[in-house]
Design a protein around this motif. Structure first.
Motif, mmCIF file in Angstrom:
data_model
loop_
_atom_site.group_PDB
_atom_site.id
_atom_site.type_symbol
_atom_site.label_atom_id
_atom_site.label_comp_id
_atom_site.label_asym_id
_atom_site.label_seq_id
_atom_site.Cartn_x
_atom_site.Cartn_y
_atom_site.Cartn_z
ATOM 1 N N TRP A 154 3.462 4.367 -9.820
ATOM 2 C CA TRP A 154 3.306 5.218 -8.961
ATOM 3 C C TRP A 154 1.802 6.110 -9.599
ATOM 4 O O TRP A 154 0.799 6.238 -9.106
ATOM 5 N N GLY A 155 1.718 5.756 -11.015
ATOM 6 C CA GLY A 155 0.890 6.940 -11.208
ATOM 7 C C GLY A 155 -0.405 6.382 -11.310
ATOM 8 O O GLY A 155 -1.289 7.070 -10.714
ATOM 9 N N ILE A 156 -0.228 5.067 -11.131
ATOM 10 C CA ILE A 156 -1.242 3.903 -11.194
ATOM 11 C C ILE A 156 -1.942 3.365 -9.447
ATOM 12 O O ILE A 156 -3.446 3.866 -9.578
ATOM 13 N N GLU A 157 -1.277 3.695 -9.524
ATOM 14 C CA GLU A 157 -1.528 3.385 -7.863
ATOM 15 C C GLU A 157 -2.518 5.019 -7.488
ATOM 16 O O GLU A 157 -3.717 4.870 -6.863
ATOM 17 N N GLY A 158 -2.136 6.329 -7.399
ATOM 18 C CA GLY A 158 -2.785 7.334 -7.291
ATOM 19 C C GLY A 158 -4.370 7.487 -7.713
ATOM 20 O O GLY A 158 -4.976 7.629 -7.491
ATOM 21 N N PHE A 159 -4.284 6.812 -8.960
ATOM 22 C CA PHE A 159 -5.613 6.880 -10.154
ATOM 23 C C PHE A 159 -6.402 6.105 -9.510
ATOM 24 O O PHE A 159 -7.723 6.669 -9.008
ATOM 25 N N ILE A 160 -5.526 5.148 -9.236
ATOM 26 C CA ILE A 160 -7.024 4.017 -8.068
ATOM 27 C C ILE A 160 -7.150 4.316 -6.975
ATOM 28 O O ILE A 160 -8.575 4.325 -6.832
ATOM 29 N N GLU A 161 -6.428 4.432 -6.313
ATOM 30 C CA GLU A 161 -6.485 5.517 -5.053
ATOM 31 C C GLU A 161 -7.949 6.485 -5.160
ATOM 32 O O GLU A 161 -8.937 5.956 -4.080
ATOM 33 N N ALA A 162 -7.216 7.482 -5.642
ATOM 34 C CA ALA A 162 -8.823 8.273 -5.571
ATOM 35 C C ALA A 162 -9.818 7.374 -5.945
ATOM 36 O O ALA A 162 -11.070 8.414 -5.781
ATOM 37 N N THR A 163 -9.781 6.912 -7.312
ATOM 38 C CA THR A 163 -11.364 6.318 -7.888
ATOM 39 C C THR A 163 -11.487 5.921 -6.866
ATOM 40 O O THR A 163 -13.131 5.859 -6.429
ATOM 41 N N MET A 164 -11.360 4.792 -6.208
ATOM 42 C CA MET A 164 -11.661 4.240 -5.143
ATOM 43 C C MET A 164 -13.180 5.204 -3.762
ATOM 44 O O MET A 164 -13.681 4.897 -3.946
ATOM 45 N N VAL A 174 -11.960 -1.674 -3.880
ATOM 46 C CA VAL A 174 -11.624 -1.350 -5.754
ATOM 47 C C VAL A 174 -9.934 -1.924 -4.498
ATOM 48 O O VAL A 174 -9.957 -1.360 -3.677
ATOM 49 N N THR A 175 -9.097 -2.333 -5.281
ATOM 50 C CA THR A 175 -8.363 -3.235 -4.536
ATOM 51 C C THR A 175 -6.389 -2.978 -5.746
ATOM 52 O O THR A 175 -6.947 -2.642 -7.406
ATOM 53 N N ILE A 176 -5.711 -2.616 -5.215
ATOM 54 C CA ILE A 176 -4.625 -2.290 -5.692
ATOM 55 C C ILE A 176 -3.173 -3.273 -4.671
ATOM 56 O O ILE A 176 -3.388 -3.704 -4.151
ATOM 57 N N VAL A 177 -2.890 -4.678 -6.295
ATOM 58 C CA VAL A 177 -2.204 -5.547 -6.050
ATOM 59 C C VAL A 177 -0.573 -5.248 -6.033
ATOM 60 O O VAL A 177 0.054 -4.821 -7.498
ATOM 61 N N GLU A 178 0.037 -5.588 -5.081
ATOM 62 C CA GLU A 178 1.961 -5.032 -5.159
ATOM 63 C C GLU A 178 2.598 -6.612 -5.095
ATOM 64 O O GLU A 178 2.866 -6.285 -3.809
ATOM 65 N N PRO A 179 2.443 -7.323 -5.651
ATOM 66 C CA PRO A 179 3.450 -8.113 -5.775
ATOM 67 C C PRO A 179 5.041 -8.001 -5.846
ATOM 68 O O PRO A 179 5.269 -6.861 -6.023
ATOM 69 N N GLY A 180 5.653 -8.365 -5.019
ATOM 70 C CA GLY A 180 7.376 -8.704 -5.234
ATOM 71 C C GLY A 180 7.785 -10.116 -6.368
ATOM 72 O O GLY A 180 6.986 -9.918 -7.711
ATOM 73 N N GLY A 181 8.702 -9.497 -6.548
ATOM 74 C CA GLY A 181 8.996 -11.338 -7.582
ATOM 75 C C GLY A 181 8.108 -12.349 -8.040
ATOM 76 O O GLY A 181 7.922 -12.985 -6.729
#
Length: 280
Positions: A154-164, A174-181
């Motif tokens: 959750w912390g890194i997603e907030g950092f990355i989205e704001a940095t975008m 900037v892209t956040i990748v959210e894979p499942g298992g």
């Protein structure tokens, strides 16, 4: 197809390995970081100078900056920077040791932040590029027994989205990748558990521990397919802010966001009631 140069942390296994294999096979250059260099001997022998390697522990911030700077200096430019290195730490919050907590956040959160901070001056100087952060559906949804893992994601997603938003004027996507298992060594190889506290036998947190200890359930996700989508996303303009990969990821995020939105809407009147009256 555009030929690019990629910087990827943690290329010896998991998504990092799959991405590296696919990128090299199509003729791209990869600057990869590893904890054990010998695990890359086969790819180095096959692809030679297309594969640049450096030893790196992302918890060592000065080393992160040295390695990133050297990769840019040696290769001239880096088109895509991929934060992939990381691992899972599981157990109830009370079960985890202070050392485990610090190392988890140093790796999954602070390590990724330092890679981005080290890369940004170079990306700005070259007129743009792409940052790709490997997260998880656990960056938006939660499971019991994974509080510290979620804290990092959750912390890194907030950092990355704001940095975008900060770097958009510099032509940096900037892209956040959210894979499942996925069927990598993440779940049954690199995952770590906190010391057991018997009282948590009655807690949902124990479900996660048993899931990892028994190591019998195959993940639904194909990591090679996921790696291909990550690579292909570098051709998308503008960069997608998030890539949700896997039906389990989609379902978990959809449920979490729907519940949060419903809870928010139920508090609309309460939220507005705390404002000063409008000035007439």
């Amino acid at each position: 197809m555009t030929t690019r140069t990629w910087f990827i942390t943690g290329v010896n296994s998991g998504f990092g390995r799959h991405m590296t294999e696919q990128l090299l096979a199509r003729g791209d250059r990869v600057a990869g970081t590893v904890r054990r260099m010998e695990l890359m001997d086969d790819l180095k022998e096959e692809y030679g100078d297309l594969l640049w390697l450096a030893h790196l522990d992302v918890t060592d911030a000065p080393a992160v900056h040295r390695v990133v700077n050297k990769a840019f200096a040696d290769l001239g430019r880096l088109d895509v920077v991929v934060n992939n290195a990381g691992y899972g730490l599981f157990g109830a919050a009370e079960e985890l040791t202070d050392e485990q907590i610090r190392h988890q956040l140093d790796t999954n959160l602070l390590g990724s932040i330092q890679v981005v901070r080290a890369a940004l001056p170079h990306l700005r100087a070259q007129g743009g590029g792409r940052i790709m952060q490997v997260s998880t559906y656990g960056g938006q949804a939660t499971n019991p027994g994974a509080s510290l893992y979620h804290a990092g994601k959750w912390g890194i997603e907030g950092f990355i989205e704001a940095t975008m938003k900060d770097v958009a004027p510099f032509n940096i996507g900037v892209t956040i990748v959210e894979p499942g298992g996925a069927r990598t060594a993440f779940r049954y190889g690199s995952a770590r558990l906190g010391p057991r506290i018997d009282a948590y036998e009655a807690s949902p947190a124990r479900m996660t521990r048993r899931f990892i200890e028994e190591a019998v359930q195959l993940s639904i996700g194909d990591p090679a397919k996921m790696a291909r989508i990550m690579i292909d996303s570098a051709d998308q303009h503008p960069a997608p802010l998030r890539l949700v990969l896997g039906s389990d990821s989609y379902n978990a995020i959809h449920k979490a966001l729907s519940e949060r939105l419903a809870a928010l809407e139920a508090q609309r009147e309460l939220a507005f009631s705390t404002d000063f009256p409008p000035v007439e």
